[in-house]
Design an enzyme around this catalytic site. Structure first.
Site, PDB file in Angstrom:
ATOM      1  N   SER A 167       0.736  -1.148   0.155  1.00  0.00           N
ATOM      2  CA  SER A 167       0.034  -0.089   0.005  1.00  0.00           C
ATOM      3  C   SER A 167       0.886   1.294   0.147  1.00  0.00           C
ATOM      4  O   SER A 167       1.557   1.456  -0.899  1.00  0.00           O
ATOM      5  CB  SER A 167      -0.948   0.025   1.253  1.00  0.00           C
ATOM      6  OG  SER A 167      -2.011   0.910   1.074  1.00  0.00           O
ATOM      7  N   ASP A 260     -10.614  -3.597  -4.609  1.00  0.00           N
ATOM      8  CA  ASP A 260      -9.530  -2.846  -3.975  1.00  0.00           C
ATOM      9  C   ASP A 260      -9.657  -1.434  -4.866  1.00  0.00           C
ATOM     10  O   ASP A 260      -9.422  -1.589  -6.195  1.00  0.00           O
ATOM     11  CB  ASP A 260      -8.343  -3.237  -3.929  1.00  0.00           C
ATOM     12  CG  ASP A 260      -7.138  -2.501  -3.106  1.00  0.00           C
ATOM     13  OD1 ASP A 260      -7.531  -1.030  -2.966  1.00  0.00           O
ATOM     14  OD2 ASP A 260      -5.987  -2.586  -2.950  1.00  0.00           O
ATOM     15  N   HIS A 290      -8.213  -4.958  -0.036  1.00  0.00           N
ATOM     16  CA  HIS A 290      -6.842  -4.205  -0.015  1.00  0.00           C
ATOM     17  C   HIS A 290      -6.419  -4.758   1.519  1.00  0.00           C
ATOM     18  O   HIS A 290      -7.223  -4.716   2.673  1.00  0.00           O
ATOM     19  CB  HIS A 290      -7.238  -2.818   0.147  1.00  0.00           C
ATOM     20  CG  HIS A 290      -6.007  -1.954   0.298  1.00  0.00           C
ATOM     21  ND1 HIS A 290      -5.156  -1.435  -0.745  1.00  0.00           N
ATOM     22  CD2 HIS A 290      -5.401  -1.196   1.323  1.00  0.00           C
ATOM     23  CE1 HIS A 290      -4.246  -1.038  -0.514  1.00  0.00           C
ATOM     24  NE2 HIS A 290      -4.278  -0.732   1.119  1.00  0.00           N
TER      25      HIS A 290
END
Length: 319
Positions: A167, A260, A290
């Site tokens: 991320s 996501d 996610h």
């Protein structure tokens, strides 16, 4: 779920759906409404008393940077007395530049070290909004440079150091590679659902706008905490997709989650890398959302992703 469930709900497998329900019950309000302090209190969890993956050697480090010292944690599956220098993966945790700790990535780093034979060095970079861009990137750049200098003292091969993250950490890993282009690059970059674009226009931003854990609105709020609400955009070290060229970057493994908002951006980055001559391996993990990679012992896909990372690193080491 009821008839009002979003269309993507049926894409989640049973485990992911159960976790999504737990998240919705645990968070009284969206992250953007909680604010950094309350969100950290709720979401930054400590590792279990007994790790899932025990290791022979886990060491706390203090790493000097231009802004002062930051913490780090070194993981090694081999005995600490081993005389053979190992390759190393520098790992950057996720959390939208606002959340995240070394503890949150602890099980993942343990599993990678055990499965790959690489030493893993996890960095505790500064967080926004208290330390906005480029503070976190500067920490990572300085820490990577420090590690290349001190590698022999830590039993690490200075010529075989890779960078990785999930991320926001994937963003920082990609930006570090762009920053170091023209000098000694990492031997590879390992990116799990990296946040690489600041346009928020790909179809997945609409399709999964209210996805579990990371909604589109929360992702944009996190971005604003990192760069500031008035940031003009276009800075490739903040948003790597903005780079004029991606040529010359190291071999790359990119992993995405099916449900996501970030998915399409990360996959477009993979396509662009491949189109500009960078060897790329891309895997989309279905049935999950996610953040799944760090949920070791929760999602079957987390184990699959870790196995893929370990295999990839072993192949890089052989090459």
């Amino acid at each position: 779920m009821n008839n009002d469930a979003p269309a993507w709900w049926n894409l989640l497998d049973d485990q992911a759906a159960a976790v999504a329900r737990m998240i919705s019950q645990a968070l009284p309000r969206p992250i953007r409404e909680l604010g950094p302090v309350h969100a950290r209190a709720l979401m930054n969890t400590a590792p279990p008393a007994e790790p899932i993956t025990p290791l022979d050697h886990v060491e706390q480090l203090t790493v000097p940077t231009r802004a002062g010292a930051i913490g780090a944690r070194l993981y090694r599956a081999d005995s600490a007395t081993s005389s053979r220098a190992t390759p190393a993966l520098v790992y950057l945790h996720g959390g939208g530049f606002v959340l995240g700790t070394l503890d949150g990535a602890d099980e993942l780093c343990r599993a990678i070290a055990a499965g790959s034979g690489w030493t893993v060095v996890s960095l505790d970079y500064r967080l926004a909004p208290e330390n906005p861009y480029p503070a976190a990137l500067e920490d990572c750049v300085d820490a990577f440079a420090w590690l290349t200098r001190t590698a022999p003292e830590l039993g690490i091969d200075p010529d075989r150091i890779a960078i990785g993250g999930d991320s926001a950490g994937g963003n920082l890993a990609a930006a570090l590679c762009l920053h170091r282009r023209g000098s000694a690059l990492p031997v590879a970059q390992v990116l799990a659902y990296p946040a690489v674009d600041d346009t928020f226009t790909a179809p997945s931003w609409s399709e999964f706008a209210d996805a579990p854990l990371l909604s589109a609105a929360d992702a944009r709020w996190c971005w604003e905490q990192y760069v500031g609400a008035e940031h003009p955009g276009g800075d490739h070290l903040a948003a790597p997709m903005r780079a004029e060229s991606l040529r010359g970057l190291p071999p790359t493994l990119i992993m995405t989650a099916e449900v996501d908002p970030i998915r399409d951006d990360a996959e477009a980055y993979a396509a662009r890398l491949r189109g500009e001559g960078v060897p790329v391996s891309l895997t989309r993990f279905t049935g999950v959302f996610h953040g799944f990679v760090t949920e070791v012992g929760v999602f079957a896909q987390a184990k699959q992703a870790i196995d893929e990372v370990c295999l990839y690193l072993r192949e890089i080491a052989r090459a």
